[in-house]
Motif scaffolding. Structure first.
Motif, PDB file in Angstrom:
ATOM      1  N   ALA A  62       0.813  -1.222   0.000  1.00  0.00           N
ATOM      2  CA  ALA A  62       0.000   0.000   0.000  1.00  0.00           C
ATOM      3  C   ALA A  62       0.842   1.265   0.000  1.00  0.00           C
ATOM      4  O   ALA A  62       0.316   2.355   0.190  1.00  0.00           O
ATOM      5  CB  ALA A  62      -0.929  -0.009   1.211  1.00  0.00           C
ATOM      6  N   ARG A  63       2.120   1.167  -0.217  1.00  0.00           N
ATOM      7  CA  ARG A  63       2.989   2.345  -0.261  1.00  0.00           C
ATOM      8  C   ARG A  63       2.967   2.910  -1.679  1.00  0.00           C
ATOM      9  O   ARG A  63       3.414   2.281  -2.628  1.00  0.00           O
ATOM     10  CB  ARG A  63       4.402   1.972   0.137  1.00  0.00           C
ATOM     11  N   VAL A  64       2.385   4.155  -1.828  1.00  0.00           N
ATOM     12  CA  VAL A  64       2.102   4.755  -3.143  1.00  0.00           C
ATOM     13  C   VAL A  64       3.118   5.849  -3.427  1.00  0.00           C
ATOM     14  O   VAL A  64       3.450   6.670  -2.554  1.00  0.00           O
ATOM     15  CB  VAL A  64       0.673   5.325  -3.190  1.00  0.00           C
ATOM     16  N   GLY A 113       6.843   2.198  -5.829  1.00  0.00           N
ATOM     17  CA  GLY A 113       7.270   2.505  -7.179  1.00  0.00           C
ATOM     18  C   GLY A 113       8.211   1.479  -7.762  1.00  0.00           C
ATOM     19  O   GLY A 113       8.715   1.689  -8.888  1.00  0.00           O
ATOM     20  N   GLN A 114       8.454   0.363  -7.075  1.00  0.00           N
ATOM     21  CA  GLN A 114       9.371  -0.653  -7.564  1.00  0.00           C
ATOM     22  C   GLN A 114       8.759  -1.432  -8.710  1.00  0.00           C
ATOM     23  O   GLN A 114       7.541  -1.414  -8.933  1.00  0.00           O
ATOM     24  CB  GLN A 114       9.763  -1.592  -6.423  1.00  0.00           C
ATOM     25  N   GLY A 174       7.157  -4.220 -10.670  1.00  0.00           N
ATOM     26  CA  GLY A 174       6.165  -5.194 -10.263  1.00  0.00           C
ATOM     27  C   GLY A 174       5.017  -4.605  -9.481  1.00  0.00           C
ATOM     28  O   GLY A 174       4.023  -5.289  -9.211  1.00  0.00           O
ATOM     29  N   GLY A 175       5.126  -3.337  -9.085  1.00  0.00           N
ATOM     30  CA  GLY A 175       4.030  -2.688  -8.378  1.00  0.00           C
ATOM     31  C   GLY A 175       2.865  -2.375  -9.306  1.00  0.00           C
ATOM     32  O   GLY A 175       3.026  -2.232 -10.519  1.00  0.00           O
ATOM     33  N   LEU A 176       1.706  -2.262  -8.701  1.00  0.00           N
ATOM     34  CA  LEU A 176       0.504  -1.929  -9.468  1.00  0.00           C
ATOM     35  C   LEU A 176       0.331  -0.406  -9.521  1.00  0.00           C
ATOM     36  O   LEU A 176       0.706   0.304  -8.576  1.00  0.00           O
ATOM     37  CB  LEU A 176      -0.722  -2.583  -8.847  1.00  0.00           C
ATOM     38  N   ALA A 177      -0.264   0.098 -10.618  1.00  0.00           N
ATOM     39  CA  ALA A 177      -0.374   1.556 -10.815  1.00  0.00           C
ATOM     40  C   ALA A 177      -1.779   1.934 -11.257  1.00  0.00           C
ATOM     41  O   ALA A 177      -2.474   1.147 -11.902  1.00  0.00           O
ATOM     42  CB  ALA A 177       0.647   2.035 -11.834  1.00  0.00           C
ATOM     43  N   GLY A 178      -2.159   3.176 -10.906  1.00  0.00           N
ATOM     44  CA  GLY A 178      -3.424   3.787 -11.355  1.00  0.00           C
ATOM     45  C   GLY A 178      -3.180   5.220 -11.792  1.00  0.00           C
ATOM     46  O   GLY A 178      -2.240   5.872 -11.314  1.00  0.00           O
ATOM     47  N   THR A 179      -3.989   5.711 -12.688  1.00  0.00           N
ATOM     48  CA  THR A 179      -3.803   7.070 -13.216  1.00  0.00           C
ATOM     49  C   THR A 179      -5.081   7.879 -13.079  1.00  0.00           C
ATOM     50  O   THR A 179      -6.184   7.336 -12.954  1.00  0.00           O
ATOM     51  CB  THR A 179      -3.385   7.038 -14.695  1.00  0.00           C
TER      52      THR A 179
END
Length: 798
Positions: free
Chosen positions: A200-202, A248-249, A251-256
């Motif tokens: 959960a670290r964004v 931000g590594q 393999g992390g998941l992202a949203g825009t």
């Protein structure tokens, strides 16, 4: 005792009222290890064995279970194992599971105590389950161990990408803002467990919008990154922000999300006129406040920053024209301030300035925020109506002014270069009574009828001026005529006064208070003076006292009034005003003598017949009534005989049609009016002299004079020409009333047989008429009674 197939992080142990606390307790030799269990070392087994042999009375060995979410296998997921030390492995113990998700999410093998998850688990939906376990004797159903509670926790995995719950975003920032100006802060939310790992670290980054904007990777705050961003060059920006978990590594998941940023306007552009010269024209007849033209200064800003203020700063028409700002379209509207005259000035030049009223100090170096332009205005000639000088007239006229007197000269002129001749007239709707007349060429305003302030004190008339060569051009002016008061009305009693005096009244007793009114209105106010008329100055019965407050008292001068002597008195009172000249009139107070009681209350005002006996017999009354009846019959008979003695007209009824002239200067007398004048006498005057007719309802009567007129004076042709001449004279008289009227023309004077018809010296005329009845008409006719009849020496008038 109970043991679990998975134990870690040392949890509570319950059994038979004794609590045991274990660290790193693992499965006994009868416990099947799960995937997360760790094998005991040799030293640990010996130590644990010693402890178990020392505490045989324990029943529960308990811990928490952990299971990963989002299991995707086809077989049920093994969670752990429950075991009781009373279980000998012969199947005599039955394990039962109850609580949250028991039988639905989790199942237990009632023989072995193995717990499996039969549904897909999601920590974001539910992070833990609380269940209860119980061991029963399979044969008897008796509890072998007390029921106890345990927890199954769902371990998190990174299965949720960060989401912007409030996106897309809309923001604005002033143009020309410094670098680093805050625009908006965006926030992404990750549904994973923030306490477990970096799921959960964004971290925030900008994908689109560089080099204009930047974003803080930790807080999500968007700032400007480029200086001097100009709204007039580009107003809208679309910025895309990314939020990625796992720090931000890879393999992390992202949203825009999208952030729509608008540059708001500031006043950084000065106004400018697109034209430096404007040419306009206006008619000289344009009314005040009418529009001449419009000017506009362009400003690239918008809203309050584009507001404009227009003003006239120079030129020769500053006092003739004005300029106003239209707040909707930001244009300058030039209007007429004063009436224009082509004959006086044909063109004007104005210098117009347009400026921004709202300035920002940090952009003053981009100014000046004002601009000017030149406007040339041409005045076009039109045919104008006549103009009066002055534009309004006020005239004061005394009400006794003679007819035909010039009270004011009305002057108008044609303002055009041609200077046409003017003709004057009065708008008759403003003077319906036709009290005034204006000379058509000179404009002299004159009186045409007598003025009476008491009837109409103000006249508001409109005088028209028309061009002789162009009757459609008509000017008008208002003339206010104030009729000044003169003392032409004598004061008179405010009402009819009738008083009563008691027979037992004493001398000096007040019997009546009188007051007067005067239609005049002197500037010094009304003041009336009262006195007895000269003929009653020595009245022995009554006297008058002037109270000096426009009222007077009538007092008794003596006592001992008697009804049978005189029942009514007429007291003439002279009333004078304070005007110049002094006017006066005489009013009569009627005083009745009445019988009153001791308190002065009126009982009767009718005179009693003291000379008659107290009572009459029935026969005497019948005789009196019979005499009255006989007298009435005789009077009717005489009247009937007089009516039958009418004389026929002396005319030829076959050749002439007779007409009668009816005179209306007295009350109607029925058929007697038709006998007042006989026009038939004009047809045959000599024979008419033999017939003399008198009016039966008027005494005395002046006989018709037409019978004395010579035959040559009343010929048909002469009378016809005379009437036509008078008719033409009346038609050509501009002051004559505008309606038909009947006019009677008589021949009299020195050339007439009857001579003058004036009443002067008529007292010497022989007449057998009796005028004794004038003595009964009161004090006003005393003089006539003395001239025509015998005066009453007894003084009964007073």
């Amino acid at each position: 005792m109970w043991t679990s197939g998975r134990m870690s992080n040392a949890k509570n142990l319950f059994g038979l009222g004794v609590s045991l606390y274990f660290w790193g307790l693992m499965d006994l030799t009868t416990t099947v290890l799960s995937g997360s269990a760790r094998p005991l070392t040799e030293g640990q087994e010996d130590n644990l064995s010693d402890k178990l042999h020392q505490r045989m009375k324990r029943s529960w060995v308990w811990n928490q279970f952990f299971v990963l979410e989002e299991y995707t296998g086809t077989d049920p997921l093994y969670v752990g194992k429950l075991h009781s030390d009373m279980d000998r492995g012969d199947g005599s113990i039955k394990y039962i599971l109850s609580g949250e998700g028991a039988g639905i999410v989790f199942t237990i093998d009632d023989t072995t105590g193995d717990i499996h998850a039969i549904q897909r688990l999601d920590r974001e939906e539910r992070s833990q389950y609380t269940l209860r376990a119980q061991a029963l004797d399979r044969r008897t159903g008796r509890p072998m161990e007390p029921e106890s509670e345990f927890i199954i926790k769902i371990q998190d995995i990174n299965d949720n990408e960060p989401k912007f719950l409030d996106g897309p975003y809309v923001a604005s920032v002033p143009e020309m803002s410094p670098v680093g100006t805050s625009v908006i802060q965006v926030t992404a939310t990750d549904a994973d467990d923030p306490t477990y790992g970096n799921s959960a670290r964004v971290v925030y980054s900008i994908l689109q919008g560089q080099p204009y904007f930047s974003v803080d990777s930790r807080t999500g705050l968007i700032r400007t990154a480029l200086m001097n961003m100009d709204r007039e060059a580009k107003e809208y920006y679309e910025v895309i922000i990314q939020a990625k978990d796992m720090g931000g590594q890879l393999g992390g998941l992202a949203g825009t999300t999208t952030v729509n940023i608008t540059l708001s306007d500031v006043n950084d552009n000065p106004p400018r006129f697109p034209q430096k010269h404007y040419q306009m024209s206006v008619l000289e007849s344009a009314p005040v406040s009418s529009t001449v033209g419009r000017v506009v200064a362009k400003d690239l800003d918008e809203g309050i920053n584009a507001e404009m203020k227009y003003s006239l700063v120079d030129g020769d028409g500053l006092d003739v024209f004005d300029i106003n700002t239209d707040p909707n379209y930001q244009v300058g509207i030039i209007t007429v301030r004063k009436p224009l005259s082509f004959e006086s000035k044909k063109s004007y030049t104005l210098k117009v300035e347009g400026a921004n009223p709202h300035l920002e100090m940090r952009f003053l170096n981009l100014g000046p925020f004002r601009d000017t332009t030149t406007v040339h205005i041409s005045v076009e000639d039109v045919d104008e109506p006549p103009v009066f000088e002055p534009s309004i007239y006020f005239v004061e006229v005394p009400e006794d002014v003679e007819i035909g007197t010039t009270i004011q000269i009305i002057s108008a002129k044609d303002p055009d270069v041609t200077n046409n001749s003017i003709r004057y007239s009065i708008d008759r709707s403003s003077d319906p009574g036709r009290f005034f007349y204006v000379d058509i060429t000179s404009g002299a305003l004159m009186t045409a009828r007598p003025l009476d302030r008491e009837d109409i004190s103000w006249h508001n008339i409109t005088v028209l001026a028309m061009e002789l060569n162009n009757p459609s051009q008509v000017g008008s002016v208002s003339v206010t005529v104030k009729v000044l008061d003169v003392n032409d009305n004598a004061p008179e009693f405010a009402r009819f006064y009738e008083a009563f005096v008691c027979e037992n009244a004493k001398a000096g007793q007040l019997i009546q208070t009188v007051s007067a009114i005067d239609r005049d209105d002197p500037q010094e106010g009304q003041h009336f003076y009262y006195s007895l008329a000269p003929e009653a100055a020595n009245n022995p019965n009554f006297t008058l006292r002037d109270n000096q407050d426009n009222t007077a008292w009538i007092l008794t001068r003596r006592s001992g009034f008697r009804q049978h002597e005189q029942s009514t008195f007429y007291v003439p009172i002279l009333i004078s005003d304070n005007g110049r000249p002094v006017l006066s009139s005489t009013g009569t107070l009627t005083v009745h003598v009445c019988s009153c009681d001791e308190e002065g209350m009126v009982m009767s005002c009718n005179a009693e017949a003291y000379v008659l006996p107290v009572s009459l017999s029935r026969g005497a009354l019948i005789a009196i009534l019979a005499c009255i009846f006989v007298l009435l019959v005789l009077v009717l008979l005489i009247l009937s005989m007089r009516r039958q003695r009418k004389q026929p007209y002396i005319i030829d009824e076959e050749e002439n049609i007779h007409e009668n002239i009816v005179r209306y200067d007295d009350e109607g007398g029925g058929e007697e009016d038709t006998e007042a004048f006989d026009i038939a006498a004009m047809w045959n005057p000599r024979e008419a002299q033999l017939v003399v007719k008198n009016r039966q309802d008027m005494l005395p009567e002046i006989e018709s004079l037409s019978r004395y007129v010579p035959q040559a004076c009343i010929m048909d042709n002469n009378v016809h020409n005379y009437v036509l001449a008078k008719l033409y004279e009346a038609d050509m008289d501009l002051w004559a009333p505008p309606f038909d009227s009947l006019q009677t023309y008589m021949f009299e004077g020195n050339g007439s047989v009857a001579e003058s018809l004036s009443s002067l010296q008529s007292v010497t005329t022989d007449s057998d008429q009796s005028y004794d009845y004038l003595t009964d008409w009161g004090p006003r006719f005393k003089k006539l009674a003395e001239m025509y009849g015998a005066a009453d020496s007894s003084g009964a008038l007073w």
